[in-house]
Write a protein that holds these residues in place. Structure first.
Motif, PDB file in Angstrom:
ATOM      1  N   LEU A  51      -7.379   4.945 -13.993  1.00  0.00           N
ATOM      2  CA  LEU A  51      -6.669   3.806 -13.416  1.00  0.00           C
ATOM      3  C   LEU A  51      -5.912   3.011 -14.466  1.00  0.00           C
ATOM      4  N   LYS A 109       0.856  -1.187   0.000  1.00  0.00           N
ATOM      5  CA  LYS A 109       0.000   0.000   0.000  1.00  0.00           C
ATOM      6  C   LYS A 109       0.888   1.231   0.000  1.00  0.00           C
ATOM      7  N   ILE A 146      -4.006  -1.652 -10.330  1.00  0.00           N
ATOM      8  CA  ILE A 146      -4.075  -0.591  -9.324  1.00  0.00           C
ATOM      9  C   ILE A 146      -5.462  -0.576  -8.687  1.00  0.00           C
ATOM     10  N   GLU A 147      -5.487  -0.620  -7.356  1.00  0.00           N
ATOM     11  CA  GLU A 147      -6.743  -0.520  -6.609  1.00  0.00           C
ATOM     12  C   GLU A 147      -6.671   0.695  -5.689  1.00  0.00           C
ATOM     13  N   ILE A 148      -7.620   1.618  -5.856  1.00  0.00           N
ATOM     14  CA  ILE A 148      -7.654   2.811  -5.016  1.00  0.00           C
ATOM     15  C   ILE A 148      -8.360   2.486  -3.706  1.00  0.00           C
ATOM     16  N   ILE A 184      -1.007   9.197 -10.519  1.00  0.00           N
ATOM     17  CA  ILE A 184      -2.311   8.809 -11.037  1.00  0.00           C
ATOM     18  C   ILE A 184      -2.967  10.059 -11.599  1.00  0.00           C
ATOM     19  N   LYS A 215      -4.243   6.988  -1.959  1.00  0.00           N
ATOM     20  CA  LYS A 215      -3.693   5.736  -1.453  1.00  0.00           C
ATOM     21  C   LYS A 215      -4.133   4.585  -2.345  1.00  0.00           C
ATOM     22  N   VAL A 216      -3.162   3.775  -2.784  1.00  0.00           N
ATOM     23  CA  VAL A 216      -3.474   2.669  -3.678  1.00  0.00           C
ATOM     24  C   VAL A 216      -2.829   1.380  -3.175  1.00  0.00           C
ATOM     25  N   LYS A 217      -3.364   0.274  -3.675  1.00  0.00           N
ATOM     26  CA  LYS A 217      -2.813  -1.045  -3.379  1.00  0.00           C
ATOM     27  C   LYS A 217      -2.414  -1.692  -4.692  1.00  0.00           C
ATOM     28  N   THR A 218      -1.202  -2.244  -4.720  1.00  0.00           N
ATOM     29  CA  THR A 218      -0.712  -2.855  -5.947  1.00  0.00           C
ATOM     30  C   THR A 218       0.433  -3.803  -5.609  1.00  0.00           C
TER      31      THR A 218
END
Length: 225
Positions: free
Chosen positions: A160, A100, A164-166, A140, A128-131
């Motif tokens: 996006l 994160k 990539i997950e916000i 972004i 904030k993103v998760k990848t």
């Protein structure tokens, strides 16, 4: 994505006395977490300026005793009075291991509302993103081109890329086109000005003349006695 290389010195003594000695020698104590091994080392403050004090997201390669460790900046501890850097934590990048991170938002395009005299108000600078390391991004993008006066763009409007997950709420505003006071005043003044007089109503048709009253019937003669 920009990759920054830092040359580190190993740190074997982890006590308070040794830590103070490192700071006195103008070295910053650092820790590299992630995986099975934890690395302790020191870095020169001047080498960290473009990493710590930059709004950009960067990948870091720490050269420690001939080994290169690929990581990211995780947290920085500052002195409560002088704001000088006291300690830094780094996070090792491990293939296929989710992380994160916070990446900056890049505002692109010229909004319609700007051309009309509005002002772009940036309500968020980072998201904030998760990848995973394979899909890391350094920014972004938000396309502001279609934003008109008084309109807002939200997290869900960000562009996006794959993997990539916000993590922020999708309804949080990211940017707004503000209407300046001068434009608001002009609009209010225009609304307060009475409009043009409505065209005069057509003249009413003259009333029909009343029908003449019928003549009264002649009285009947009185009956004879």
């Amino acid at each position: 994505m920009e990759v920054m290389t830092l040359n580190a010195s190993p740190r074997t003594d982890l006590g308070k006395v040794a830590t103070k000695a490192n700071r006195k020698a103008n070295r910053i104590p650092c820790v590299l977490y992630g995986g099975k091994e934890i690395q302790h080392f020191t870095l020169a403050p001047l080498d960290l300026r473009t990493l710590v004090y930059s709004p950009e997201f960067k990948v870091v390669e720490i050269n420690l005793e001939g080994q290169v460790h690929k990581c990211i900046l995780k947290s920085v501890q500052y002195h409560p009075v002088t704001d000088s850097i006291m300690h830094i934590d780094f996070l090792r990048l491990i293939e296929n291991h989710p992380i994160k991170i916070e990446v900056p938002i890049s505002f692109e395009g010229v909004a319609v509302g700007l051309k009309a005299g509005g002002k772009l108000i940036k309500k968020m600078r980072k998201v904030k993103v998760k990848t995973v390391p394979e899909h890391l991004i350094d920014k972004i993008t938000l396309d502001t081109t279609s934003m008109g006066l008084g309109q807002s763009s939200r997290i869900k409007d960000l562009m996006l890329t794959e993997g990539i997950e916000i993590l922020n709420n999708e309804n949080i505003p990211v940017a707004t086109i503000d209407i300046p006071r001068a434009l608001r005043g002009a609009a209010a003044e225009e609304a307060a000005t009475p409009g043009k007089a409505a065209p005069a109503a057509k003249a009413a048709a003259p009333a029909k003349a009343a029908a003449p009253a019928k003549a009264a019937a002649p009285a009947k003669p009185a009956a004879k006695k």
